[in-house]
Structure formats: structure tokens, C-alpha cells
Design a protein around this motif. Structure first.
Motif, PDB file in Angstrom:
ATOM      1  N   ALA A   1       0.859  -1.189   0.000  1.00 45.63           N
ATOM      2  CA  ALA A   1       0.000   0.000   0.000  1.00 45.63           C
ATOM      3  C   ALA A   1       0.898   1.243   0.000  1.00 45.63           C
ATOM      4  N   PRO A   2       0.436   2.359  -0.556  1.00 46.18           N
ATOM      5  CA  PRO A   2       1.254   3.574  -0.586  1.00 46.18           C
ATOM      6  C   PRO A   2       1.720   4.015   0.806  1.00 46.18           C
ATOM      7  N   GLU A   3       0.871   3.772   1.825  1.00 46.83           N
ATOM      8  CA  GLU A   3       1.212   4.226   3.179  1.00 46.83           C
ATOM      9  C   GLU A   3       2.458   3.525   3.709  1.00 46.83           C
ATOM     10  N   GLU A   4       2.762   2.342   3.220  1.00 43.90           N
ATOM     11  CA  GLU A   4       3.938   1.619   3.710  1.00 43.90           C
ATOM     12  C   GLU A   4       5.246   2.330   3.399  1.00 43.90           C
ATOM     13  N   MET A   5       5.227   3.156   2.365  1.00 45.71           N
ATOM     14  CA  MET A   5       6.466   3.808   1.940  1.00 45.71           C
ATOM     15  C   MET A   5       6.716   5.139   2.633  1.00 45.71           C
ATOM     16  N   ALA A   6       5.756   5.608   3.413  1.00 43.67           N
ATOM     17  CA  ALA A   6       5.922   6.886   4.118  1.00 43.67           C
ATOM     18  C   ALA A   6       7.087   6.799   5.101  1.00 43.67           C
ATOM     19  N   GLY A   7       7.998   7.768   5.038  1.00 44.90           N
ATOM     20  CA  GLY A   7       9.123   7.830   5.962  1.00 44.90           C
ATOM     21  C   GLY A   7      10.365   7.118   5.478  1.00 44.90           C
ATOM     22  N   ILE A   8      10.279   6.391   4.374  1.00 44.67           N
ATOM     23  CA  ILE A   8      11.460   5.706   3.838  1.00 44.67           C
ATOM     24  C   ILE A   8      12.453   6.726   3.283  1.00 44.67           C
ATOM     25  N   GLU A   9      13.747   6.461   3.469  1.00 45.76           N
ATOM     26  CA  GLU A   9      14.763   7.321   2.877  1.00 45.76           C
ATOM     27  C   GLU A   9      14.649   7.232   1.354  1.00 45.76           C
ATOM     28  N   PHE A  10      14.548   8.379   0.717  1.00 48.55           N
ATOM     29  CA  PHE A  10      14.369   8.408  -0.723  1.00 48.55           C
ATOM     30  C   PHE A  10      15.537   7.727  -1.446  1.00 48.55           C
ATOM     31  N   ALA A  11      16.735   7.835  -0.891  1.00 46.59           N
ATOM     32  CA  ALA A  11      17.922   7.234  -1.517  1.00 46.59           C
ATOM     33  C   ALA A  11      17.812   5.719  -1.611  1.00 46.59           C
ATOM     34  N   GLU A  12      17.023   5.123  -0.685  1.00 47.82           N
ATOM     35  CA  GLU A  12      16.880   3.664  -0.705  1.00 47.82           C
ATOM     36  C   GLU A  12      16.102   3.185  -1.930  1.00 47.82           C
ATOM     37  N   LEU A  13      15.367   4.091  -2.571  1.00 48.91           N
ATOM     38  CA  LEU A  13      14.597   3.721  -3.756  1.00 48.91           C
ATOM     39  C   LEU A  13      15.455   3.766  -5.031  1.00 48.91           C
ATOM     40  N   VAL A  14      16.697   4.236  -4.870  1.00 51.96           N
ATOM     41  CA  VAL A  14      17.591   4.396  -6.017  1.00 51.96           C
ATOM     42  C   VAL A  14      18.654   3.303  -5.991  1.00 51.96           C
ATOM     43  N   HIS A  15      18.977   2.756  -7.125  1.00 48.54           N
ATOM     44  CA  HIS A  15      20.028   1.722  -7.212  1.00 48.54           C
ATOM     45  C   HIS A  15      21.334   2.275  -6.665  1.00 48.54           C
ATOM     46  N   PRO A  16      22.087   1.461  -5.895  1.00 48.43           N
ATOM     47  CA  PRO A  16      23.327   1.944  -5.276  1.00 48.43           C
ATOM     48  C   PRO A  16      24.275   2.603  -6.273  1.00 48.43           C
ATOM     49  N   ASP A  17      24.279   2.147  -7.512  1.00 49.77           N
ATOM     50  CA  ASP A  17      25.195   2.739  -8.475  1.00 49.77           C
ATOM     51  C   ASP A  17      24.839   4.176  -8.852  1.00 49.77           C
ATOM     52  N   TYR A  18      23.596   4.564  -8.543  1.00 43.26           N
ATOM     53  CA  TYR A  18      23.155   5.912  -8.959  1.00 43.26           C
ATOM     54  C   TYR A  18      22.830   6.835  -7.769  1.00 43.26           C
ATOM     55  N   ARG A  19      23.037   6.372  -6.539  1.00 38.74           N
ATOM     56  CA  ARG A  19      22.677   7.199  -5.366  1.00 38.74           C
ATOM     57  C   ARG A  19      23.478   8.483  -5.297  1.00 38.74           C
ATOM     58  N   GLY A  20      24.654   8.472  -5.827  1.00 36.31           N
ATOM     59  CA  GLY A  20      25.451   9.703  -5.813  1.00 36.31           C
ATOM     60  C   GLY A  20      24.879  10.790  -6.667  1.00 36.31           C
ATOM     61  N   LEU A  21      23.969  10.446  -7.556  1.00 36.75           N
ATOM     62  CA  LEU A  21      23.355  11.431  -8.433  1.00 36.75           C
ATOM     63  C   LEU A  21      22.072  12.017  -7.855  1.00 36.75           C
ATOM     64  N   VAL A  22      21.601  11.400  -6.747  1.00 44.32           N
ATOM     65  CA  VAL A  22      20.324  11.845  -6.178  1.00 44.32           C
ATOM     66  C   VAL A  22      20.534  13.150  -5.404  1.00 44.32           C
TER      67      VAL A  22
END
Length: 277
Positions: A256-277
Motif C-alpha cells: 500500500a502507498p502508506e507503507e512507503m511513508a518515511g522511507i529514505e528516498f535514496a533507498e529507492l535508487v540503485h546503489p550505483d546511482y545514489r550519488g546522483l540523487v
């Protein structure tokens, strides 16, 4: 004083039929210095043993200061009433017997009720309600506040005005229109602190409430479009997710959408691209 006494005694000869009667009347006289004074005459004609006018007993009291105070008070009262009558804020004043003392022109315009219809009566309620019930000023007069919660959608104390009350709500027929009114009522006391009246002001907030309603509806419509969008949408603040739509929840395998509330946005990005976030 001798001249004044002689002036008062000039009508002794005309007082044969006034013997024993006591008269009081006001007049204006010039004193010896030429200044005019308001005076109060007290006089009584008396007869001799044969029933003929024998003289006059009288007194003259200078009431200039009292008259000046009365004039000043009348001017002050007239100024206060003119101030209310020319105010753009509709208001009315009721006395301790719930009788209308003042019904301003602005109040006439807002309610469609002429002052002549309510002045001197307790029918101020008629401008707002189909059946007789207390207005906010009536509660101020009676000091009974228990019913206010039942009769008003919103009720609160007035800031900065002891014993003042504020209430608001929608009314189906105020001057032939559906209006949202804010009422404010406060006591009027004399110099000794005794309550002598209550004043109630009316604020038409219909336009503001209509704008607020339109904004809410627009926000709900926009949110509905975002939530139903086939594109994944993620909103984050300070690096944390605050909102995702259904498409984004499916993309990231959330139940559900509510489950994602509070998650670090960087965790949604592949580790190889987190430096670009």
C-alpha cells in the motif's frame, strides 16, 4: 440676586388663583457679569388672612453645570449611535430585557430586516431563525452558556474581551441568501460595572468559505488525479518519502502507498546511482 427676585415676584398680582400651589420651571437669565445661566425657579404664592395675594416665596438654583453635562451626555450618546450607524460592520444592541435598542443600517442591508420592525421588541431572532430562539447577545445578557454548544456549530470566547463570545455557521436564509456568518457578542456595562446591554456584530464570511470550499475541492480533484495516474509519482521532503501514488507503490512492490511513508528516498535508487540523487 435682588434683580432676579424682583423678576420672580412680578407675577404675584396674577397669582390669586395660585395660592398654595408650588411651581417649578426652567429659564435662562443673565447674571450681573453678563453671562447667561440656566436656572431653575421654585415658587409658591401665598395669601393674607383675607385671601388676597400677599407675596411669593421662591428660590432660584443655577443649573448651568448640570445642563451642560446633560448636553454633553446627549452629544456623546448621539455620537456613539452615529458611530455604530455609519459602521460598515452590521451590529445590533439589546438591553437587559432583550429589547432591541439599536439596529444599524448595515444590519438592515445584511438581514433584509428594517430597524422599524425590531426596535423596541425582542424579535431580533427573526432575522436569523425561522422560530424563536436565543441569539448570542441573549446568552451574554442571561449568562447562560450551556445551550450555546447545542445551538451553534462553533463557539468560543472572544480574545481580549472578557465575557465576550464568538460563534459561526451556515444560515439558509439571511436576507434571501445562503450565508456563512460569524457572530461576536459582548456585554455593555455602566460605570459601576452593572450590565446594561449587549452588542452583537455580524461578519459575512460567505465569500471566504466559498473560496475555501473551492480550494478543498480543487485539492481533492488534483490529489485524485495524482493517485490514479499511471505514472509512478513520489514526493519526498528532507530526503524522506511523504507521498507515493498507487503506481509508485506497485513499482516498488509495496502492499500500500502508506507503507512507503518515511522511507529514505535514496533507498529507492540503485546503489550505483545514489550519488546522483
Amino acid at each position: 440676586q435682588g434683580d432676579l427676585a424682583r423678576l420672580a415676584l412680578t407675577d404675584v398680582d396674577d397669582g390669586a388663583d395660585q395660592a398654595g400651589q408650588f411651581q417649578v420651571f426652567e429659564s435662562t437669565l443673565c447674571f450681573e457679569d453678563g453671562s447667561p445661566h440656566d436656572v431653575l425657579f421654585y415658587k409658591a404664592v401665598f395669601n393674607d388672612t383675607e385671601g388676597r395675594p400677599a407675596g411669593l416665596v421662591g428660590a432660584i438654583v443655577d443649573i448651568s453645570e448640570r445642563k451642560a453635562s446633560e448636553v454633553a451626555l446627549a452629544e456623546q450618546r448621539e455620537f456613539s449611535q452615529n458611530l455604530l450607524q455609519n459602521s460598515a460592520v452590521p451590529c445590533f444592541v439589546i438591553d437587559v430585557n432583550h429589547k432591541v435598542l439599536i439596529w444599524t443600517r448595515a444590519c438592515e442591508e445584511l438581514t433584509g430586516v428594517a430597524a422599524a420592525e425590531v426596535l423596541g421588541s425582542d424579535r431580533h431572532w427573526h432575522a436569523f431563525y425561522p422560530e424563536k430562539r436565543p441569539c448570542l447577545g441573549d446568552f451574554i445578557i442571561d449568562g447562560d452558556l450551556e445551550q450555546t454548544v447545542e445551538l451553534y456549530e462553533s463557539i468560543a470566547d472572544l480574545p481580549f474581551i472578557p465575557e465576550g463570545l464568538r460563534a459561526e455557521g451556515w444560515f439558509p436564509d439571511i436576507g434571501g441568501k445562503h450565508r456563512y456568518l460569524l457572530f461576536e457578542a459582548a456585554p455593555i456595562r455602566d460605570s459601576s460595572g452593572a450590565m446594561i446591554a449587549a452588542i452583537e456584530t455580524l461578519h459575512d464570511l460567505t465569500g471566504l468559505k466559498q473560496v475555501e470550499q473551492a480550494l478543498r475541492e480543487s485539492e481533492q480533484s488534483s490529489r485524485s488525479l495524482i493517485e490514479r495516474s499511471p505514472d509512478a509519482i513520489v514526493v519526498h521532503r528532507d530526503g524522506k518519502v511523504v507521498f507515493v501514488n498507487q503506481a509508485a507503490a506497485r513499482l516498488f512492490a509495496a502492499r500500500a502507498p502508506e507503507e512507503m511513508a518515511g522511507i529514505e528516498f535514496a533507498e529507492l535508487v540503485h546503489p550505483d546511482y545514489r550519488g546522483l540523487v
